[in-house]
Enzyme design. Sequence first.
Site, mmCIF file in Angstrom:
data_model
loop_
_atom_site.group_PDB
_atom_site.id
_atom_site.type_symbol
_atom_site.label_atom_id
_atom_site.label_comp_id
_atom_site.label_asym_id
_atom_site.label_seq_id
_atom_site.Cartn_x
_atom_site.Cartn_y
_atom_site.Cartn_z
ATOM 1 N N HIS A 54 33.542 22.381 43.500
ATOM 2 C CA HIS A 54 34.202 22.937 42.601
ATOM 3 C C HIS A 54 33.179 23.762 41.450
ATOM 4 O O HIS A 54 32.546 22.917 41.753
ATOM 5 C CB HIS A 54 34.939 21.935 41.421
ATOM 6 C CG HIS A 54 36.287 21.964 42.388
ATOM 7 N ND1 HIS A 54 37.566 21.284 41.633
ATOM 8 C CD2 HIS A 54 36.640 22.656 43.551
ATOM 9 C CE1 HIS A 54 38.400 21.264 42.613
ATOM 10 N NE2 HIS A 54 38.267 21.616 43.736
ATOM 11 N N GLU A 56 31.795 22.597 38.578
ATOM 12 C CA GLU A 56 31.730 21.835 37.545
ATOM 13 C C GLU A 56 30.719 20.418 37.333
ATOM 14 O O GLU A 56 29.700 20.773 37.316
ATOM 15 C CB GLU A 56 32.775 20.617 36.382
ATOM 16 C CG GLU A 56 33.693 21.964 35.820
ATOM 17 C CD GLU A 56 34.952 21.686 36.657
ATOM 18 O OE1 GLU A 56 34.580 22.665 37.463
ATOM 19 O OE2 GLU A 56 35.929 22.253 36.115
ATOM 20 N N CYS A 88 36.795 17.078 38.360
ATOM 21 C CA CYS A 88 35.694 17.103 37.830
ATOM 22 C C CYS A 88 35.680 16.521 36.604
ATOM 23 O O CYS A 88 35.089 16.214 35.305
ATOM 24 C CB CYS A 88 35.621 18.469 37.512
ATOM 25 S SG CYS A 88 35.107 19.719 39.223
ATOM 26 N N ALA A 158 43.694 57.137 44.657
ATOM 27 C CA ALA A 158 42.855 58.674 44.279
ATOM 28 C C ALA A 158 43.381 60.028 44.181
ATOM 29 O O ALA A 158 44.118 60.426 45.261
ATOM 30 C CB ALA A 158 41.451 58.492 45.200
ATOM 31 N N THR A 200 49.693 56.038 56.932
ATOM 32 C CA THR A 200 47.955 56.321 56.853
ATOM 33 C C THR A 200 47.439 55.581 58.093
ATOM 34 O O THR A 200 46.104 56.273 58.742
ATOM 35 C CB THR A 200 47.847 55.060 55.744
ATOM 36 O OG1 THR A 200 48.835 56.057 54.740
ATOM 37 C CG2 THR A 200 45.854 55.082 54.967
ATOM 38 N N LEU A 208 38.893 50.261 56.492
ATOM 39 C CA LEU A 208 39.435 48.969 55.954
ATOM 40 C C LEU A 208 38.497 48.714 55.671
ATOM 41 O O LEU A 208 38.998 46.441 54.574
ATOM 42 C CB LEU A 208 40.826 48.945 56.148
ATOM 43 C CG LEU A 208 41.640 50.186 56.064
ATOM 44 C CD1 LEU A 208 43.419 49.112 55.885
ATOM 45 C CD2 LEU A 208 41.766 50.552 54.401
ATOM 46 N N ARG A 211 31.312 48.296 53.665
ATOM 47 C CA ARG A 211 30.304 48.106 54.425
ATOM 48 C C ARG A 211 29.004 48.097 53.142
ATOM 49 O O ARG A 211 27.867 49.009 53.883
ATOM 50 C CB ARG A 211 30.589 50.266 55.415
ATOM 51 C CG ARG A 211 30.459 50.241 55.986
ATOM 52 C CD ARG A 211 32.444 49.961 56.291
ATOM 53 N NE ARG A 211 32.598 51.501 56.196
ATOM 54 C CZ ARG A 211 33.817 52.013 55.602
ATOM 55 N NH1 ARG A 211 34.837 50.949 56.014
ATOM 56 N NH2 ARG A 211 34.209 53.565 54.894
ATOM 57 N N THR A 315 53.648 54.205 51.393
ATOM 58 C CA THR A 315 54.455 52.475 50.740
ATOM 59 C C THR A 315 53.597 52.284 49.583
ATOM 60 O O THR A 315 53.890 51.383 48.841
ATOM 61 C CB THR A 315 52.711 52.237 51.898
ATOM 62 O OG1 THR A 315 52.939 52.256 53.264
ATOM 63 C CG2 THR A 315 52.609 50.634 51.934
HETATM 64 C C1 AOF Z 1 38.066 22.962 39.303
HETATM 65 N N1 AOF Z 1 36.946 23.541 39.350
HETATM 66 O O1 AOF Z 1 35.973 24.716 40.384
HETATM 67 C C2 AOF Z 1 37.836 24.464 40.703
HETATM 68 C C3 AOF Z 1 39.116 23.787 40.601
HETATM 69 O O2 AOF Z 1 41.360 21.050 47.588
HETATM 70 P P1 AOF Z 1 40.811 20.990 46.323
HETATM 71 O O3 AOF Z 1 40.363 19.237 45.998
HETATM 72 O O4 AOF Z 1 39.568 21.850 46.134
HETATM 73 O O5 AOF Z 1 41.589 21.308 44.862
HETATM 74 C C4 AOF Z 1 42.340 22.480 44.740
HETATM 75 C C5 AOF Z 1 42.138 22.292 43.883
HETATM 76 O O6 AOF Z 1 41.307 21.888 42.161
HETATM 77 C C6 AOF Z 1 42.579 24.338 42.137
HETATM 78 O O7 AOF Z 1 44.415 24.129 42.893
HETATM 79 C C7 AOF Z 1 42.461 24.391 41.553
HETATM 80 O O8 AOF Z 1 44.044 23.654 40.581
HETATM 81 C C8 AOF Z 1 41.156 22.847 41.621
HETATM 82 N N2 AOF Z 1 40.345 24.543 41.261
HETATM 83 N N3 AOF Z 1 39.143 23.280 39.661
HETATM 84 O O9 AOF Z 1 38.276 21.376 38.115
HETATM 85 C C9 AOF Z 1 36.669 24.882 40.207
HETATM 86 N N4 AOF Z 1 37.809 25.576 42.136
HETATM 87 ZN ZN ZN Z 2 37.280 20.104 40.167
#
Ligand code: AOF
Ligand code: ZN
Length: 375
Positions: A54, A56, A88, A158, A200, A208, A211, A315
């Site tokens: 994550h 933090e 975190c 577009a 399409t 899609l 690039r 669509t």
């Molecule tokens: C944070 N900081 O940068 C992110 C968070 O599967 P895990 O353990 O990685 O947990 C996923 C959950 O963590 C996600 O659903 C969301 O609540 C949180 N994401 N939290 O403190 C982060 N990406």
């Molecule tokens: Zn976290």
Amino acid sequence: MSVTPHDESFMAAAIRLSRRHLGRTATNPSVGCLIVKDGVVVGQAITAVGGRPHAETQALAEAGELSRGATAYVTLEPCSHHGKTPPCSEALIASGVARVVISVTDPDPRVSGRGIAMLREAGIEVDAGVLEAKGRRSLAGYLTRQTKNRPYVTLKLAVSADGMIGREGEGQVAITGPEARAEVQALRAETDAILVGIGTAISDDPLLTVRTPGLEAQSPIRIVLDPLLALPLTSKLVATAREVPVIVVASEEISPSGSEGGAPPTRSDLESRRTALEAAGVEIVYCNPYHPEILLPALATRGISSLLVEGGAKTARLFLETGLVDRIQLYQAPVVIGEGGIESPLEITDIPSGFAHTGTQMFGEDRLDEYERGL
Ligand code: AOF
Ligand code: ZN
């Protein structure tokens, strides 16, 4: 201490930072975090590609001892759960930060409010809701999937000066210029999946993918609404299905376990198309292609948090009529299509109610207007 303009500046920077990994952290949100000591950024990070670590913990690692007494700016409430990584909030407490400023609270039921509570219990000052509207937009895919069980849907169109999106029977017709096309490539790169109708897919034979040099690996999953498995084996989509995934959404009625009979093609025709598509690496999902309200939760379950609908007119109408568009990106180009044009399902004068105009930008000669519904 209350929220200051400085707090907003640092949060704006954290939000901008977080956008860099959009589309690359699924199913985790892309979060931005800054550690600020005496008005200077001493650590900064984004949720890693793939979703972990994550934001933090990485930002704190960069700041090291400088975290003590510092302020952490985080775009999403720090997690409080032992998931695939330790919480975190615990890491922030252990680092000795004095204050945590948050933009958006986390709807994940494992976190929701508990992250903030843990920080406060440890004596850390917490301010939440800073630049919240902007923060929510940066987390739109994650928030929509968590709270609505479907991806955040962007409709991109577009339109020529005479209100057309193409010309009947002519395949791909250039409407926007290179600057706008580059912008659409960047949008694809931050999106989990891209969707077109079979009309399409056949007439335009689109690829899609992304690039832009260096960003090729960020191509979204490609989805075709194709009730009767008509996607040609010679199409570019099928030819590249092993490099970038292709999902064909076919009618449930034709599934191998579905009911017999119905209109042509025959069951053995369908069976051989299915076998050939699968042999080419295409995945077939049986789900009513005309009911996005059923399809979208199925895509969310597969971890798709953001979806770009790129055409065609039918669509686009389907998604608009079912009220399942969250954002409209309307490019208007000076090109005139004239005779045999395919009318745009939408013009600047008939944006559905509920959408707010959120910006205008020029890309070369082309004008992009963006409209969003509340999250
Ligand atoms: C944070 N900081 O940068 C992110 C968070 O599967 P895990 O353990 O990685 O947990 C996923 C959950 O963590 C996600 O659903 C969301 O609540 C949180 N994401 N939290 O403190 C982060 N990406
Ligand atoms: Zn976290």
